[in-house]
Design a protein around this motif. Structure first.
Motif, short mmCIF file in Angstrom:
data_model
loop_
_atom_site.label_atom_id
_atom_site.label_comp_id
_atom_site.label_asym_id
_atom_site.label_seq_id
_atom_site.Cartn_x
_atom_site.Cartn_y
_atom_site.Cartn_z
N ARG A 12 3.42 -8.01 -9.89
CA ARG A 12 4.45 -7.03 -9.52
C ARG A 12 5.62 -7.78 -8.89
NH1 ARG A 12 3.71 -1.90 -10.88
NH2 ARG A 12 1.58 -1.14 -10.77
N PRO A 57 -3.10 -2.59 -4.08
CA PRO A 57 -2.46 -1.98 -5.24
C PRO A 57 -1.43 -0.92 -4.83
CG PRO A 57 -4.78 -1.37 -5.11
CD PRO A 57 -4.54 -2.36 -4.04
N MET A 58 -0.48 -0.69 -5.72
CA MET A 58 0.62 0.23 -5.42
C MET A 58 0.24 1.67 -5.71
SD MET A 58 3.34 -1.61 -4.72
CE MET A 58 4.55 -0.34 -4.98
N ARG A 59 0.66 2.56 -4.85
CA ARG A 59 0.47 3.99 -5.13
C ARG A 59 1.32 4.41 -6.31
NH1 ARG A 59 -2.25 6.69 -1.53
NH2 ARG A 59 -3.05 5.30 0.06
N ALA A 60 0.84 5.47 -6.98
CA ALA A 60 1.48 5.88 -8.23
C ALA A 60 2.97 6.16 -8.07
CB ALA A 60 0.78 7.12 -8.78
N VAL A 61 3.34 6.82 -6.96
CA VAL A 61 4.75 7.19 -6.78
C VAL A 61 5.65 5.97 -6.82
CG1 VAL A 61 6.15 8.75 -5.45
CG2 VAL A 61 3.74 8.52 -4.90
N ALA A 109 4.81 2.90 -8.08
CA ALA A 109 4.49 1.86 -9.05
C ALA A 109 5.42 1.88 -10.24
CB ALA A 109 3.04 2.01 -9.50
N SER A 110 6.65 1.53 -10.02
CA SER A 110 7.57 1.39 -11.13
C SER A 110 8.24 0.05 -10.98
CB SER A 110 8.61 2.51 -11.09
OG SER A 110 9.78 2.12 -11.77
N TRP A 138 12.23 -0.15 -10.75
CA TRP A 138 12.87 0.29 -9.52
C TRP A 138 12.47 -0.59 -8.35
CZ3 TRP A 138 17.01 2.78 -10.11
CH2 TRP A 138 17.15 3.65 -11.18
N ILE A 164 18.93 7.08 -6.84
CA ILE A 164 18.80 7.30 -8.28
C ILE A 164 17.32 7.33 -8.67
CG2 ILE A 164 19.28 6.30 -10.53
CD1 ILE A 164 21.93 5.29 -9.35
N TRP A 165 16.54 6.42 -8.06
CA TRP A 165 15.09 6.40 -8.33
C TRP A 165 14.48 7.76 -7.95
CZ3 TRP A 165 11.18 2.51 -5.64
CH2 TRP A 165 9.94 2.67 -6.22
N ASP A 214 15.98 10.57 -7.67
CA ASP A 214 16.48 11.61 -8.57
C ASP A 214 15.72 11.58 -9.89
OD1 ASP A 214 18.45 13.71 -8.96
OD2 ASP A 214 19.20 12.42 -10.56
N GLN A 215 15.44 10.37 -10.37
CA GLN A 215 14.68 10.24 -11.61
C GLN A 215 13.23 10.70 -11.42
OE1 GLN A 215 15.87 9.13 -14.61
NE2 GLN A 215 17.89 9.10 -13.69
N SER A 216 12.70 10.47 -10.20
CA SER A 216 11.28 10.76 -9.99
C SER A 216 11.02 12.21 -9.68
CB SER A 216 10.73 9.93 -8.83
OG SER A 216 10.91 8.59 -9.06
N TRP A 217 11.83 12.80 -8.81
CA TRP A 217 11.57 14.21 -8.52
C TRP A 217 12.83 15.03 -8.29
CZ3 TRP A 217 9.55 10.19 -5.66
CH2 TRP A 217 10.07 10.00 -4.40
#
Lengths: 413, 632
Positions: B368, B431-435, B437-438, B441, B511-512, B514-517
């Protein structure tokens, strides 16, 4: 004179300092009020009444000092600061405006900042958020508000459609009387509680009496006790009311309705009335305000991956089928983190899921101004790069000249 | 003429690198036991595959706050502690690993601060009843009144923390094999294997109500029960499952597999041999078992590399070099000997190389981008600041880019371990949490924001440097004035850089989101913190442009910027609200306040008249000599 004051850089510095303070205290007060309510107090207000001493106590002791909470310092709220910053910026540009490339960067930056502030106002006024729960195999064509409630009387007599009469929470109060237009119904709100605990009274002698004589309250012995409103992120206000329904001035009955009773655990509270040709059936509820859509979403499959041997979520996604009969749309799509479904001006984001992984919550966002901050950010970013690059270029040119002079000086001597 | 020590910087740099690399190539074997191979054995814990060494270090750190144990004046590495804990609990139980600070808690057991901070399991054992009763009544109370962990008093918090540590210790002690009968583990496993067939037959017969072999039945159910309980308690995976998507199997699961296969799992068996040979002091069998485990459980080269990274503890080395460089630079500012400056620069370069390579290894291990949690943000923030500072040093050659670089490098590496979140089992590569894990970004938003922090800290350090200089000497000469102007220019330039990066980084975060939720700005504490940095750097630039501040004022604003940056960097995470909250960290809060305090001190120093400090020193060191006749 006033114009000069409005255009002055001292005002800019002062406004920035104030913004900093308000943001700082607004963040701290989230511990007490949760993000949403603190946002209303500090950032979406004209004056932010700040319990400074309590908040500083919170910093030091980790506990919000309630004794000094009466002392509130009036700081300029987000609306005041935002408006003044826009005015200050525009005035400064008119006052100091000079044509030329040298100022292009600054102008673009400030244009972007103004746009960003405006987008803040726009979004705060226009953006709507709601949630849509769907169970695997089921479908939904409405979403519910996170905070707002409505009292509804639903005419379920027709075979293929329901007629919903909705009264927003703002009209509910102890003793309020609401006539439903086009019907012979009047709803008398005997008791309205913005937050309450609803429970089975059982043999508890201390339990408050309720006037409800029909529906779940009568059948299950439920009663409600008013509670102070809560603001924390993970708490819900159980809006509850005791409503007497009258039809043509005759009392039909009194119901206890609450948004906590609307989550499927308790069957809908219904009643029937005789009509000329048979009988009409109705349902009454107090629920989170719903928005209905001309299309529906079916949840085909919900997937929740975890990291091996832990409960840390790795990914979750909803496979949904979008059916819009009017526009002839019927397609399947996968909604997952950072990958929403956009349709008909609404955006559906994967937001949450039930503990048993069988239903999924989508966050539905309507934001007509969604693109404005993008443009603003692009402008500011571009302007900053341009401005700082020009500054650096000039600086490098100057230091080169200085270096040349320095090497020449000894020769001259 | 001063002697020019031309090669000194090279020697210093090379020496630093060699010293840093030495632990990687050094053997850590004890009495012929191959501890290095043991430490590199892969296991799965907390959602990722890690070397046994990392498991030992993280768990020990959660219990004692350190990654090694002091035993009779000797320092025992974590892996040795884990081996003793699992194989010879009677020895490990006497090692003082439980850290307790709260005086009331110590008093509860009849101890005080004078007895030290660390206590052993054996010392605590007589008090288990008390401890159990107290925690139970606390939990009951909380249940009854709807209280949460946030409402606990400091005493209650330390009580629950001790309770958690004891549970952790107990769980860990049986993570490689069941407890009890450790000298005859292989024999127990053999018995289990042999009793499975007759035992399950007896069990079936018993259920069917037919006559059955009571002996076989008892032997079987006792062991099956024991392993089933083990399966529930233990969370360390020892061997990959057939299906790579499934979690690794724990020792309980490995043993219960025998029910289906009638075979003993070689991994479980090898661990049993490991324990027995360790207890016997038989290094030959021990090393053979480790080797068989190595070949039985293959998890690529990552665990081995991670083990080397642990052993080398490169961030500690880099930290040491940064502080040494800082001291050398201070000497340079006093005696103005050029080779001191170049040597310091060489040390910083060496430290920076170590810093860079270790950062790269972490990226490789995790797969990552470099910043995935608060800990790694500190490492990366320091890295960015050192890079910037070194560039300044390269161009200006005045010792001061180096000064700021080593100062930020040092302080970020000091603070990093305190930022390890408590929810992650002490793992910094969690490990990264799902929210979050991009990768896209994480790379853009997080790195740019973190570089913004670096720049703000660097500007603040320049401010500190300026006020120290100003308090110790007057800038009377033209050269000194020029030096000040140059500092001013640098602080200004870095602040511009900081504004650019923190603004762009913050907005990319928007922006992240906004894209996510669909929410560009949510007034989350972390977002507000980032906004505060943007506001502050904008304020600094406008104050300078509008003539509200001059050189000194700007420098003081830059120092105050440190306070704001520290707040938004990890102060905001401690409020326990919103998306970026990682749970409350007392330790980090103390560091934050100490840091704020130091920065306020610098600001106060900057408010004194020029040269005040040196005048004071002069007066103290050389009091006016009264013996001199009035008119000499």
């Amino acid at each position: 004179m006033i114009f000069n004051a409005l255009a002055s850089l001292r005002l800019t510095v002062w406004l920035l300092a104030m913004s900093l303070l308000v943001v700082f205290f607004g963040t701290l007060d989230q511990v007490q009020w949760g993000i949403r309510h603190a946002q209303a107090i500090y950032f979406e207000s004209v004056i932010a009444w700040t319990p400074v001493i309590s908040l500083l106590e919170l910093m030091v002791t980790r506990n919000y000092g309630t004794e000094a909470a009466w002392f509130k310092l009036p700081l300029p709220g987000g609306y005041t600061l935002g408006a003044l910053l826009v005015v200050n910026l525009c005035a400064a540009h008119f006052r100091h405006y000079k044509v030329g490339w040298r100022h292009a960067g600054i102008t673009i930056i400030h244009g972007g900042v103004v746009l960003l502030l405006i987008s803040g106002f726009l979004i705060s006024a226009l953006q709507k958020e709601s949630r849509m729960w769907i169970t695997e195999g089921g479908s939904s064509q409405y979403s519910s508000s996170f905070y707002d409630n409505e009292l509804v009387l639903i005419d379920t007599s027709a075979a293929d459609f329901d007629t919903v009469y909705s009264i927003p929470e703002a009209q509910l109060a102890d003793g309020a009387v609401v006539a439903l237009p086009g019907t012979a119904f009047t709803l008398h709100v005997l008791d309205y509680m913005p937050n309450a605990s609803v429970f089975a009274a059982g043999d508890n002698p201390d339990a408050p009496m309720t006037a409800a004589d029909r529906g779940a309250a009568a059948r299950m012995g439920l009663t409600a006790d008013e509670q102070p409103r809560v603001f924390q992120e993970n708490r819900v206000n159980a809006a509850t009311a005791v409503v007497e329904v009258r039809h043509e001035d005759a009392v039909v009955g009194t119901w206890l309705v609450s948004n906590v009773m609307d989550d499927g655990r308790i069957p809908p509270q219904t009643f029937t009335l005789p009509t000329d040709n048979g009988e009409a059936s109705y349902a009454i509820a107090l629920r989170f305000t719903r928005t209905y859509y001309p299309f529906r979403l079916e949840l085909l499959d919900f997937t929740h991956e975890k990291y091996p041997g832990t409960d840390i979520p790795k990914n979750f996604s909803s496979e949904v089928r979008l059916v819009d009969p009017e526009n002839g749309v019927d397609r399947t799509t996968l909604i997952f983190m950072n990958n929403p479904l956009r349709y008909d001006g609404h955006t559906f984001y994967q937001a949450s899921f039930s503990p048993d992984d069988t239903s999924s919550m989508l966050q539905v966002v309507d934001n007509p101004a969604a693109t404005v901050p993008y443009v603003a950010v692009a402008l500011v970013g571009l302007g900053m790069c341009l401005h700082f690059a020009m500054k650096l270029w000039k600086h490098l040119g100057r230091s080169r000249r200085v270096a040349i002079q320095q090497t020449e000086t000894p020769a001259a001597v | 003429m001063r002697p020019q020590l031309k090669h000194l910087p090279w020697l210093a740099g090379m020496f630093a690198l060699i010293v840093a690399l030495y632990p990687v190539f050094k053997s850590h074997n004890a009495d012929g036991f191959d501890m290095d191979a043991l430490a590199a054995l892969p296991v799965q814990h907390g959602g990722r595959v890690m070397p046994l060494d990392t498991l030992a270090r993280n768990q020990l750190k959660m219990i004692s706050g350190k990654t090694a144990v002091e035993v009779d004046g000797k320092t025992m590495p974590a892996i040795r502690w884990l081996m003793e804990l699992t194989a010879r609990p009677e020895v490990a139980d006497t090692w003082k690993v439980f850290r307790m600070d709260h005086p009331e808690l110590l008093g509860r057991f009849g101890w005080s601060h004078s007895d030290g901070k660390f206590y052993s399991f054996a010392q605590l054992q007589p008090h288990f009843m008390t401890l159990d009763e107290e925690t139970r009544s606390l939990l009951e109370r909380e249940n009854r009144f709807g209280l949460t962990a946030d409402d606990r008093t400091p005493y209650q918090r330390s009580l629950m923390s001790l309770r958690g540590k004891l549970d952790r210790y107990h769980r860990l002690s049986q993570s490689l094999h069941p407890l009890g009968g450790l000298d005859n583990l292989t024999q127990e496993y053999m018995t289990w294997q042999m009793s499975v067939e007759p035992g399950s037959a007896a069990l079936n017969a018993q259920i069917a109500g037919e006559p059955y072999d009571v002996m076989a039945f008892n032997r079987f159910t006792v062991l099956a029960d024991r392993y089933m309980r083990l399966q529930q308690d233990v969370d360390v995976g020892l061997r990959p499952a057939e299906d790579p998507e499934r979690p690794w199997l724990t020792v309980g699961e490995l043993l219960l597999e025998t029910l289906a296969t009638a075979q003993l799992d070689p991994v479980a068996l090898a661990h049993a041999e490991l324990v027995e040979s360790w207890r016997r002091g038989d290094s030959e069998t021990f090393n053979a078992s480790v080797a068989s485990l190595q070949s039985a459980v293959d998890a690529g080269n990552k665990p081995v590399i991670e083990h080397h990274l642990n052993v080398a503890s490169p961030f500690t080395m880099a930290m040491v070099y940064y502080i040494v460089a800082l001291v050398v630079l201070c000497a340079y500012f006093i005696v103005r000997h050029e080779s001191l400056r170049t040597s310091a620069a060489a040390l910083i370069v060496a430290a920076f190389l170590i810093h860079t390579v270790s950062l790269a290894i972490r990226v490789y291990l995790q797969g990552r981008p470099p910043v995935t949690n608060l800990y790694s943000s500190a490492i990366f923030c320091g890295w960015g600041a050192v890079l910037l500072g070194l560039l300044f040093e390269r161009f200006n050659r005045d010792g001061f880019g180096g000064f700021a670089a080593s100062m930020v490098g040092f302080s970020t590496l000091v603070i990093a371990p305190a930022l390890t979140s408590t929810s992650s089992n002490g793992d910094t590569l969690e490990p990264m949490r799902a929210v979050l894990a991009s990768d896209f970004w994480l790379t853009t938003h997080v790195i740019i924001v973190t570089l913004g922090y670096s720049a703000m800290f660097l500007a603040g350090k320049i401010g500190c440097f300026y006020v120290v200089r100003r308090a110790t000497q007057r800038s009377e000469t033209a050269e000194a004035k020029r030096f000040d102007r140059r500092l001013y220019g640098q602080a200004y330039g870095i602040t511009c850089f900081g504004l650019l990066f923190s603004f762009i980084g913050t907005m990319l975060g928007g922006i992240w989101a906004d894209q996510s939720w669909g929410r560009f700005w949510g007034w989350d504490p972390k977002e507000n913190g980032a906004l505060m940095i943007v506001l502050w750097s904008a304020l600094m630039l406008h104050a300078r442009f509008g003539g509200v501040v001059q050189l000194r004022g700007f420098m003081l604003l830059a120092i105050f910027g440190n306070i704001i940056t520290a707040w938004s960097w990890f102060g905001t995470n401690m409020l326990g609200i919103g998306l970026h909250s990682y749970g409350f960290m007392d330790q980090a809060f103390v560091s934050l306040y100490l840091y704020w305090f130091s920065q306020v001190g610098f600001i106060a120093l900057g408010c004194l008249p020029e040269g005040a400090f040196s005048q004071l020193v002069r007066r103290v060191v050389r009091p006016p000599n009264r013996a001199v006749p009035p008119s000499a």
